[in-house]
Design a protein around this motif. Structure first.
Motif, short mmCIF file in Angstrom:
data_model
loop_
_atom_site.label_atom_id
_atom_site.label_comp_id
_atom_site.label_asym_id
_atom_site.label_seq_id
_atom_site.Cartn_x
_atom_site.Cartn_y
_atom_site.Cartn_z
N SER A 98 3.51 34.50 13.29
CA SER A 98 4.57 33.57 13.72
C SER A 98 5.67 33.38 12.68
CB SER A 98 3.96 32.22 14.08
OG SER A 98 3.26 31.68 12.98
N HIS A 99 5.45 33.82 11.46
CA HIS A 99 6.49 33.68 10.44
C HIS A 99 6.66 35.01 9.72
CE1 HIS A 99 8.28 31.20 6.85
NE2 HIS A 99 9.16 31.94 7.48
N VAL A 100 7.65 35.79 10.17
CA VAL A 100 7.89 37.13 9.64
C VAL A 100 9.31 37.21 9.10
CG1 VAL A 100 7.88 39.60 10.14
CG2 VAL A 100 6.31 38.07 11.38
N VAL A 101 9.44 37.64 7.86
CA VAL A 101 10.73 37.85 7.23
C VAL A 101 10.96 39.36 7.15
CG1 VAL A 101 12.09 37.57 5.12
CG2 VAL A 101 10.55 35.73 5.87
N HIS A 102 12.02 39.84 7.79
CA HIS A 102 12.34 41.26 7.77
C HIS A 102 13.36 41.55 6.68
CE1 HIS A 102 10.35 42.79 11.49
NE2 HIS A 102 10.43 41.52 11.86
#
Length: 228
Positions: A98-102
């Motif tokens: 639910s918390h993805v930094v690309h």
């Protein structure tokens, strides 16, 4: 809950069937990266660049998250998890993270070629020449190409500095600036690295190595972390 921060790379997606440019002497699906993944390539031959990323999207629609993606999503039951990924696919999100930094952009997004703040979600694989943003400029892939700044690097550093546990999965820590994130961990923060090959060099931190592919390594790591 402890804060678990995870840096992932191409190795985690490779087990789902997505090829990487490091698979074959720097070639990416038969292309030198300078032909398809630089601002100069876009200026020189935007049609080729669009075609290349259209194929990447079409391929990405045919694959599924693997066990490594799923275990990272399961960790949210036990930790406050942030995934910082060098990958542009959406397999982490599809697995339930639910918390993805690309760091390097997102394959299923386009953006204006004159205003990098104009970003559009894509629910299809094809981006065509002639598809324009609201300001009238050609839409390009929302990908951080070689030679471009990495705007999400500063938020990633701030997240890393707060980690209680730091994982590195599916990356040999050869791509900068992403590889430098390990240096921003607190000295008290344990670091686990899952990759088939132990990376060369010293990163300024002690690491716990699990020399395995992402899926096997994450199964081992799940046992270690949940026992603790």
């Amino acid at each position: 809950m402890k804060k678990l921060v995870v840096l992932t790379g191409a190795g985690i997606s490779a087990e789902s069937g997505l090829k990487t440019f490091r698979d074959s002497d720097g070639l990416w699906e038969g292309h030198d990266v300078t032909e398809v993944a630089t601002p100069e390539a876009w200026s020189r031959n935007p049609e080729l660049v669009q075609q290349f990323y259209n194929e990447r999207r079409r391929q990405a629609q045919t694959v599924k998250p693997n066990a490594a993606h799923e275990i990272l999503a399961e960790f949210e039951d036990h930790f406050k998890v942030t995934v910082i990924t060098q990958n542009v696919d959406n397999l982490h999100e599809r697995a339930g993270s639910s918390h993805v930094v690309h760091l390097h952009g997102q394959l299923f997004q386009s953006r204006s070629s004159i205003d990098e703040g104009l970003i559009y979600e894509m629910d299809h694989w094809e981006l065509k020449m002639g598809d324009l943003c609201e300001k009238g400029s050609q839409l390009r892939p929302n990908i951080v190409w070689f030679g471009e700044a990495v705007p999400m690097m500063e938020p990633a550093i701030n997240i890393t500095m707060q980690a209680d546990i730091f994982l590195v999965v599916g990356t040999s820590l050869q791509v900068y600036p992403a590889a430098s994130l390990v240096q921003y961990t607190q000295t008290s923060c344990p670091i686990y690295l899952v990759d088939p090959k132990k990376p060369g060099g010293h990163f300024g931190r002690d690491m716990n190595y699990i020399e395995a592919k992402a899926t096997d390594g994450m199964r081992q790591l799940k046992e270690i972390l949940l026992k603790k």
